[in-house]
Scaffold this motif. Sequence first.
Motif, PDB file in Angstrom:
ATOM      1  N   PRO A  20      32.200  36.415  45.554  1.00 54.74           N
ATOM      2  CA  PRO A  20      33.306  37.025  46.303  1.00 54.74           C
ATOM      3  C   PRO A  20      34.596  36.224  46.190  1.00 54.74           C
ATOM      4  CG  PRO A  20      31.302  37.095  47.595  1.00 54.74           C
ATOM      5  CD  PRO A  20      30.996  36.256  46.388  1.00 54.74           C
ATOM      6  N   PHE A  21      34.480  34.911  46.003  1.00 57.95           N
ATOM      7  CA  PHE A  21      35.678  34.081  45.877  1.00 57.95           C
ATOM      8  C   PHE A  21      36.517  34.490  44.672  1.00 57.95           C
ATOM      9  CE2 PHE A  21      37.965  30.137  44.745  1.00 57.95           C
ATOM     10  CZ  PHE A  21      38.587  29.873  45.961  1.00 57.95           C
ATOM     11  N   ASP A  22      35.881  35.103  43.662  1.00 58.50           N
ATOM     12  CA  ASP A  22      36.613  35.475  42.458  1.00 58.50           C
ATOM     13  C   ASP A  22      37.699  36.503  42.763  1.00 58.50           C
ATOM     14  OD1 ASP A  22      34.836  33.762  41.233  1.00 58.50           O
ATOM     15  OD2 ASP A  22      33.595  35.347  40.371  1.00 58.50           O
ATOM     16  N   TRP A  23      37.339  37.536  43.540  1.00 62.85           N
ATOM     17  CA  TRP A  23      38.375  38.521  43.853  1.00 62.85           C
ATOM     18  C   TRP A  23      39.354  38.001  44.909  1.00 62.85           C
ATOM     19  CZ3 TRP A  23      38.104  39.925  48.909  1.00 62.85           C
ATOM     20  CH2 TRP A  23      36.857  40.023  49.531  1.00 62.85           C
ATOM     21  N   LYS A  24      38.924  37.010  45.694  1.00 59.16           N
ATOM     22  CA  LYS A  24      39.855  36.390  46.638  1.00 59.16           C
ATOM     23  C   LYS A  24      40.943  35.613  45.886  1.00 59.16           C
ATOM     24  CE  LYS A  24      36.444  36.141  50.355  1.00 59.16           C
ATOM     25  NZ  LYS A  24      35.650  35.272  51.254  1.00 59.16           N
ATOM     26  N   LEU A  25      40.581  35.060  44.711  1.00 65.84           N
ATOM     27  CA  LEU A  25      41.589  34.418  43.867  1.00 65.84           C
ATOM     28  C   LEU A  25      42.628  35.432  43.409  1.00 65.84           C
ATOM     29  CD1 LEU A  25      39.523  32.033  41.544  1.00 65.84           C
ATOM     30  CD2 LEU A  25      41.098  31.366  43.360  1.00 65.84           C
ATOM     31  N   VAL A  26      42.158  36.635  43.060  1.00 61.45           N
ATOM     32  CA  VAL A  26      43.074  37.707  42.663  1.00 61.45           C
ATOM     33  C   VAL A  26      44.023  38.041  43.808  1.00 61.45           C
ATOM     34  CG1 VAL A  26      43.230  40.123  41.946  1.00 61.45           C
ATOM     35  CG2 VAL A  26      41.435  38.670  41.014  1.00 61.45           C
ATOM     36  N   ASP A  27      43.508  37.991  45.027  1.00 64.35           N
ATOM     37  CA  ASP A  27      44.326  38.307  46.198  1.00 64.35           C
ATOM     38  C   ASP A  27      45.259  37.162  46.590  1.00 64.35           C
ATOM     39  OD1 ASP A  27      43.049  40.701  46.212  1.00 64.35           O
ATOM     40  OD2 ASP A  27      41.814  40.316  47.983  1.00 64.35           O
ATOM     41  N   GLY A  28      45.117  36.003  45.917  1.00 66.80           N
ATOM     42  CA  GLY A  28      46.037  34.893  46.154  1.00 66.80           C
ATOM     43  C   GLY A  28      45.598  33.903  47.195  1.00 66.80           C
ATOM     44  N   ILE A  29      44.278  33.734  47.385  1.00 66.78           N
ATOM     45  CA  ILE A  29      43.791  32.835  48.426  1.00 66.78           C
ATOM     46  C   ILE A  29      44.261  31.388  48.213  1.00 66.78           C
ATOM     47  CG2 ILE A  29      41.583  32.353  47.267  1.00 66.78           C
ATOM     48  CD1 ILE A  29      40.273  32.367  50.052  1.00 66.78           C
ATOM     49  N   LEU A  30      44.496  30.995  46.951  1.00 66.39           N
ATOM     50  CA  LEU A  30      44.945  29.623  46.664  1.00 66.39           C
ATOM     51  C   LEU A  30      46.412  29.564  46.247  1.00 66.39           C
ATOM     52  CD1 LEU A  30      41.887  28.193  44.665  1.00 66.39           C
ATOM     53  CD2 LEU A  30      42.398  27.952  47.097  1.00 66.39           C
ATOM     54  N   GLU A  31      47.134  30.645  46.490  1.00 64.60           N
ATOM     55  CA  GLU A  31      48.526  30.732  46.013  1.00 64.60           C
ATOM     56  C   GLU A  31      49.395  29.585  46.514  1.00 64.60           C
ATOM     57  OE1 GLU A  31      52.191  33.985  45.809  1.00 64.60           O
ATOM     58  OE2 GLU A  31      50.418  34.410  47.045  1.00 64.60           O
ATOM     59  N   GLU A  32      49.190  29.168  47.766  1.00 62.05           N
ATOM     60  CA  GLU A  32      50.012  28.109  48.349  1.00 62.05           C
ATOM     61  C   GLU A  32      49.419  26.721  48.145  1.00 62.05           C
ATOM     62  OE1 GLU A  32      52.922  28.904  49.543  1.00 62.05           O
ATOM     63  OE2 GLU A  32      52.501  31.046  49.237  1.00 62.05           O
ATOM     64  N   GLN A  33      48.229  26.649  47.542  1.00 65.03           N
ATOM     65  CA  GLN A  33      47.540  25.364  47.438  1.00 65.03           C
ATOM     66  C   GLN A  33      47.499  24.775  46.032  1.00 65.03           C
ATOM     67  OE1 GLN A  33      43.687  25.451  49.556  1.00 65.03           O
ATOM     68  NE2 GLN A  33      44.333  27.370  50.482  1.00 65.03           N
ATOM     69  N   MET A  34      47.500  25.638  45.011  1.00 68.39           N
ATOM     70  CA  MET A  34      47.392  25.163  43.634  1.00 68.39           C
ATOM     71  C   MET A  34      48.280  25.994  42.733  1.00 68.39           C
ATOM     72  SD  MET A  34      43.206  24.725  43.363  1.00 68.39           S
ATOM     73  CE  MET A  34      43.219  24.111  41.659  1.00 68.39           C
ATOM     74  N   PRO A  35      48.782  25.407  41.640  1.00 69.19           N
ATOM     75  CA  PRO A  35      49.553  26.198  40.685  1.00 69.19           C
ATOM     76  C   PRO A  35      48.647  27.190  39.963  1.00 69.19           C
ATOM     77  CG  PRO A  35      49.191  23.983  39.853  1.00 69.19           C
ATOM     78  CD  PRO A  35      48.713  23.988  41.266  1.00 69.19           C
ATOM     79  N   HIS A  36      49.205  28.325  39.561  1.00 65.75           N
ATOM     80  CA  HIS A  36      48.470  29.363  38.868  1.00 65.75           C
ATOM     81  C   HIS A  36      49.151  29.680  37.536  1.00 65.75           C
ATOM     82  CE1 HIS A  36      46.912  29.806  42.909  1.00 65.75           C
ATOM     83  NE2 HIS A  36      46.111  30.800  42.572  1.00 65.75           N
ATOM     84  N   VAL A  37      48.367  30.174  36.596  1.00 68.13           N
ATOM     85  CA  VAL A  37      48.915  30.645  35.326  1.00 68.13           C
ATOM     86  C   VAL A  37      48.498  32.095  35.123  1.00 68.13           C
ATOM     87  CG1 VAL A  37      49.000  28.393  34.214  1.00 68.13           C
ATOM     88  CG2 VAL A  37      46.906  29.739  34.070  1.00 68.13           C
ATOM     89  N   PHE A  38      49.388  32.880  34.518  1.00 71.19           N
ATOM     90  CA  PHE A  38      49.109  34.286  34.225  1.00 71.19           C
ATOM     91  C   PHE A  38      49.315  34.547  32.735  1.00 71.19           C
ATOM     92  CE2 PHE A  38      50.056  34.171  38.718  1.00 71.19           C
ATOM     93  CZ  PHE A  38      49.159  35.072  39.264  1.00 71.19           C
ATOM     94  N   PRO A  39      48.523  35.441  32.135  1.00 68.00           N
ATOM     95  CA  PRO A  39      47.433  36.173  32.760  1.00 68.00           C
ATOM     96  C   PRO A  39      46.397  35.217  33.358  1.00 68.00           C
ATOM     97  CG  PRO A  39      47.902  37.066  30.588  1.00 68.00           C
ATOM     98  CD  PRO A  39      48.667  35.780  30.711  1.00 68.00           C
TER      99      PRO A  39
END
Length: 316
Positions: free
Chosen positions: A39-58
């Motif tokens: 379930p954590f995988d789709w929570k990543l899509v929803d931005g659960i770590l957006e404020e905690q770690m840098p992200h790269v896209f795609p």
Amino acid sequence: MKAVAVNQFKSIPQVMDLPEPALKDGTIRIRLAAAGLNPFDWKLVDGILEEQMPHVFPLILGVDGAGVVEAVGAGVTRFKAGDQVYGQMLHNPVGEGSYAEFVTVPESAAIAIAPHSISLADAAALPTSGMTAMQLIERSGLTAGQKVLVIGATGGVGSFITQIAKERGIHVIATVSDDEAAARIRQLGAAETINYKTAPVEEQFAGGADALFDLVGNKSGFEKMLSLVKKGGKAYTTQFVADKDHLHELGLKGGNFETKGSPASLDALRDLADNGKLTVPVDRRIPLDQAPVAIADSRTGKSKGKTILLINESLG
């Protein structure tokens, strides 16, 4: 390489053709046999770590995976090419995950040599759920003869809790939705089952649990179960809905529980699996390109076990 990714937060995952990840100093490059869905995988899509770690896209999804080390970067000492490994592929930056044919992760990540007694595909489903189960039991301090009430017991984490607890002589009371689920979780080691669809759990269980593990409940659901725990007992939720002040008022310890991935925990899980004391409860095995549908299903929270995304079956 083929990968499942999103181009922005809260978008629908898609199968994409993306560049293979580069090998860097201190990293290992893994050719993945399979990935485990959480379930954590789709929570990543929803931005659960957006404020905690840098992200790269795609942003390539996936935390859990297993495969074969293809190459190691300069300075790597724990692994060598050809090693079969499993673990959590999540690292900084978020977005270089396990729903792909290849992944490059730091040697320091929660990665370990995979169990030899199960397939790499099954090993891919073990890391996050298995470590969560093991660490919950350890944090609770439960010992042989004590009772634990597990809410949401028939999913991945609950299935591993049941097996590990049974191995330690702990009495597991598992909530279930039907007779089929009850039979399955009893086979894994549950001593009692409670069908929450028949009547509320609190009406069917008199209380007296030494610990409560709530893996699915919202705040009101979690607090409703607290009356079933002995004073001085422990109550944990993996849904981050606990109020520690309220627990203290009730004479309980515990609170919100977060898994800490580590090679040591993975080594312990490997030993359990290789000693025949841990079975991976697989609900379904599907090809990587069906991951978007599986992720949508995961959001409903009705898993009967682990979903494994098969990426390269020839690896085992």
